[in-house]
Design a protein around this motif. Structure first.
Motif, PDB file in Angstrom:
ATOM      1  N   GLY A  19       0.822  -1.206   0.000  1.00 52.22           N
ATOM      2  CA  GLY A  19       0.000   0.000   0.000  1.00 52.22           C
ATOM      3  C   GLY A  19       0.853   1.252   0.000  1.00 52.22           C
ATOM      4  O   GLY A  19       2.084   1.190  -0.076  1.00 52.22           O
ATOM      5  N   PRO A  20       0.210   2.398   0.096  1.00 56.01           N
ATOM      6  CA  PRO A  20       0.932   3.672   0.070  1.00 56.01           C
ATOM      7  C   PRO A  20       1.929   3.786   1.223  1.00 56.01           C
ATOM      8  O   PRO A  20       1.684   3.274   2.320  1.00 56.01           O
ATOM      9  N   SER A  21       3.031   4.473   0.979  1.00 60.62           N
ATOM     10  CA  SER A  21       4.046   4.688   2.012  1.00 60.62           C
ATOM     11  C   SER A  21       3.507   5.629   3.092  1.00 60.62           C
ATOM     12  O   SER A  21       2.553   6.377   2.866  1.00 60.62           O
ATOM     13  N   GLU A  22       4.151   5.590   4.253  1.00 62.02           N
ATOM     14  CA  GLU A  22       3.773   6.510   5.337  1.00 62.02           C
ATOM     15  C   GLU A  22       3.956   7.950   4.899  1.00 62.02           C
ATOM     16  O   GLU A  22       3.148   8.816   5.229  1.00 62.02           O
ATOM     17  N   GLU A  23       5.016   8.220   4.143  1.00 60.58           N
ATOM     18  CA  GLU A  23       5.281   9.570   3.663  1.00 60.58           C
ATOM     19  C   GLU A  23       4.186  10.036   2.705  1.00 60.58           C
ATOM     20  O   GLU A  23       3.716  11.179   2.787  1.00 60.58           O
ATOM     21  N   THR A  44     -14.141  12.262   0.377  1.00 61.67           N
ATOM     22  CA  THR A  44     -13.068  11.574  -0.329  1.00 61.67           C
ATOM     23  C   THR A  44     -12.815  10.235   0.331  1.00 61.67           C
ATOM     24  O   THR A  44     -13.050  10.074   1.530  1.00 61.67           O
ATOM     25  N   ALA A  45     -12.362   9.266  -0.454  1.00 60.00           N
ATOM     26  CA  ALA A  45     -12.014   7.948   0.082  1.00 60.00           C
ATOM     27  C   ALA A  45     -11.233   7.170  -0.955  1.00 60.00           C
ATOM     28  O   ALA A  45     -11.350   7.406  -2.161  1.00 60.00           O
ATOM     29  N   GLY A  46     -10.437   6.232  -0.467  1.00 57.20           N
ATOM     30  CA  GLY A  46      -9.773   5.270  -1.325  1.00 57.20           C
ATOM     31  C   GLY A  46     -10.646   4.033  -1.422  1.00 57.20           C
ATOM     32  O   GLY A  46     -11.579   3.854  -0.635  1.00 57.20           O
ATOM     33  N   LEU A  47     -10.352   3.190  -2.391  1.00 56.22           N
ATOM     34  CA  LEU A  47     -11.111   1.965  -2.591  1.00 56.22           C
ATOM     35  C   LEU A  47     -10.207   0.754  -2.409  1.00 56.22           C
ATOM     36  O   LEU A  47      -8.996   0.844  -2.578  1.00 56.22           O
ATOM     37  N   ILE A  77     -10.095   2.200 -10.804  1.00 58.27           N
ATOM     38  CA  ILE A  77     -10.449   3.326  -9.946  1.00 58.27           C
ATOM     39  C   ILE A  77      -9.988   2.995  -8.537  1.00 58.27           C
ATOM     40  O   ILE A  77     -10.408   2.012  -7.940  1.00 58.27           O
ATOM     41  N   GLY A  78      -9.072   3.807  -8.033  1.00 59.10           N
ATOM     42  CA  GLY A  78      -8.485   3.570  -6.715  1.00 59.10           C
ATOM     43  C   GLY A  78      -9.071   4.441  -5.629  1.00 59.10           C
ATOM     44  O   GLY A  78      -8.822   4.225  -4.444  1.00 59.10           O
TER      45      GLY A  78
END
Length: 118
Positions: A19-23, A44-47, A77-78
């Motif tokens: 997943g996405p980095s902490e930064e 807003t939200a991620g999927l 779509i993320g």
């Protein structure tokens, strides 16, 4: 003021497995805080990953339901954002800032569309 939907498209093959980095999450959080304080961000939200999705399709008078993953899709779509902006140009500027918080190895784009009001 018009509302805009920014659909976040990502190439899951360039996204890190963890997943996405902490930064990235920190930078994204700062931007979301800024756009919220500006009175623009409504939601807003991620999927979850596309592999966890389901497609319900109506075609040729027949209904089909297909569980992911969807191998034919390069980008999925993320996430999304619903913003209230003075015009499309402002919505595009916020979306440009969002994609630029990502590290260089990501492939991410935002499709910005005005929400049709009834």
């Amino acid at each position: 003021m018009p509302r805009y939907l920014s659909l976040v498209h990502i190439d899951e093959s360039t996204a890190p497995a963890g997943g996405p980095s902490e930064e990235l999450m920190r930078r994204m959080g700062e931007l979301i805080e800024e756009v919220t304080k500006a009175g623009v961000m409504l939601e807003t939200a991620g999927l979850t990953p596309a592999a966890q999705g389901t497609t319900v399709r109506w075609e040729g008078g027949k209904l089909s339901v297909t569980d992911g993953p969807f191998t034919e899709a390069k980008e999925v779509i993320g996430g999304y954002a619903i913003m209230q902006c003075k015009d499309r140009a402002e919505a595009v500027e916020w979306s440009k800032r969002f994609v630029k918080v990502h590290e260089d190895y990501w492939t991410v784009s935002c499709e910005v569309r005005e929400i049709a009001e009834a």
